[in-house]
Design a protein around this motif. Structure first.
Motif, short mmCIF file in Angstrom:
data_model
loop_
_atom_site.label_atom_id
_atom_site.label_comp_id
_atom_site.label_asym_id
_atom_site.label_seq_id
_atom_site.Cartn_x
_atom_site.Cartn_y
_atom_site.Cartn_z
N ALA A 35 -3.51 75.97 -25.75
CA ALA A 35 -3.60 77.00 -26.78
C ALA A 35 -3.34 78.37 -26.18
O ALA A 35 -3.37 78.55 -24.95
CB ALA A 35 -4.99 76.96 -27.42
N LYS A 36 -3.08 79.36 -27.03
CA LYS A 36 -2.80 80.72 -26.57
C LYS A 36 -3.93 81.30 -25.72
O LYS A 36 -3.69 82.10 -24.83
CB LYS A 36 -2.53 81.63 -27.76
CG LYS A 36 -1.22 81.35 -28.44
CD LYS A 36 -0.98 82.31 -29.59
CE LYS A 36 0.33 81.99 -30.28
NZ LYS A 36 0.60 82.87 -31.41
N ASN A 37 -5.16 80.87 -26.02
CA ASN A 37 -6.30 81.38 -25.25
C ASN A 37 -6.54 80.60 -23.95
O ASN A 37 -7.51 80.84 -23.25
CB ASN A 37 -7.58 81.37 -26.10
CG ASN A 37 -8.03 79.97 -26.47
OD1 ASN A 37 -7.43 78.98 -26.05
ND2 ASN A 37 -9.06 79.90 -27.27
N GLY A 38 -5.65 79.65 -23.63
CA GLY A 38 -5.74 78.90 -22.39
C GLY A 38 -6.49 77.58 -22.51
O GLY A 38 -6.57 76.82 -21.54
N THR A 39 -7.04 77.27 -23.67
CA THR A 39 -7.75 76.02 -23.88
C THR A 39 -6.77 74.86 -23.85
O THR A 39 -5.75 74.88 -24.53
CB THR A 39 -8.50 76.02 -25.23
OG1 THR A 39 -9.38 77.14 -25.27
CG2 THR A 39 -9.27 74.74 -25.42
N LYS A 40 -7.11 73.83 -23.06
CA LYS A 40 -6.26 72.65 -22.98
C LYS A 40 -6.72 71.63 -24.02
O LYS A 40 -7.88 71.22 -24.02
CB LYS A 40 -6.31 72.03 -21.59
CG LYS A 40 -5.66 72.90 -20.54
CD LYS A 40 -5.67 72.22 -19.20
CE LYS A 40 -5.04 73.14 -18.17
NZ LYS A 40 -5.05 72.55 -16.82
N VAL A 41 -5.81 71.24 -24.89
CA VAL A 41 -6.08 70.22 -25.90
C VAL A 41 -5.38 68.94 -25.42
O VAL A 41 -4.17 68.93 -25.25
CB VAL A 41 -5.55 70.65 -27.28
CG1 VAL A 41 -5.78 69.55 -28.30
CG2 VAL A 41 -6.20 71.96 -27.71
N PRO A 42 -6.16 67.85 -25.19
CA PRO A 42 -5.57 66.62 -24.64
C PRO A 42 -4.76 65.85 -25.69
O PRO A 42 -4.87 66.10 -26.89
CB PRO A 42 -6.79 65.81 -24.21
CG PRO A 42 -7.89 66.28 -25.09
CD PRO A 42 -7.61 67.74 -25.38
N ASP A 43 -3.97 64.89 -25.20
CA ASP A 43 -3.26 63.97 -26.09
C ASP A 43 -4.27 63.26 -26.98
O ASP A 43 -5.42 63.05 -26.59
CB ASP A 43 -2.50 62.90 -25.29
CG ASP A 43 -1.31 63.45 -24.53
OD1 ASP A 43 -0.96 64.62 -24.74
OD2 ASP A 43 -0.75 62.70 -23.71
N HIS A 44 -3.83 62.86 -28.17
CA HIS A 44 -4.70 62.13 -29.10
C HIS A 44 -3.92 60.95 -29.65
O HIS A 44 -2.80 61.10 -30.12
CB HIS A 44 -5.16 63.03 -30.25
CG HIS A 44 -6.00 62.31 -31.25
ND1 HIS A 44 -7.32 62.03 -31.04
CD2 HIS A 44 -5.69 61.78 -32.45
CE1 HIS A 44 -7.80 61.37 -32.08
NE2 HIS A 44 -6.81 61.21 -32.96
#
Length: 107
Positions: A35-44
């Motif tokens: 995400a723009k804020n650096g949060t990593k969203v994993p594969d789903h």
């Protein structure tokens, strides 16, 4: 409509001489991102229960195998049942109306 990978060999059953039903498990994957804020969203990954009738079931029996990539169109069907212990289980199925095999043919 869904595009995914068949996770095990289809289960095909005949309930009349020429009438078949095929059940297939399909996995679809949503790619992770940052995400723009650096949060990593994993594969789903989601797993779907597909049901094919008639001529489509016969095509599945002859041509669809574990690991194949499929495109399917259909409608959702929801149901529930109660097991022996009284627990209610909800199920969703996709009643497939159209399918395309996206994997190349095996030589």
């Amino acid at each position: 409509m869904l595009i995914g990978i068949v996770t095990k060999e289809p289960d095909v059953r005949y309930f009349d001489v020429d009438q078949a039903v095929a059940k297939v498990r399909l996995a679809t994957k949503e790619r992770g991102y940052v995400a723009k804020n650096g949060t990593k969203v994993p594969d789903h990954t989601d797993w779907h229960n597909l049901v094919f009738f008639g001529p489509l079931a016969k095509i599945v029996e002859d041509h669809v195998h574990e690991g194949d990539k499929l495109y399917v169109e259909g409608r959702l069907r929801y149901s529930s049942y109660e097991d022996k212990s009284g627990t209610v289980h909800n199920q969703s199925k996709i009643m497939v109306e159209n399918m395309e095999l996206l994997s190349p043919k095996q030589q």
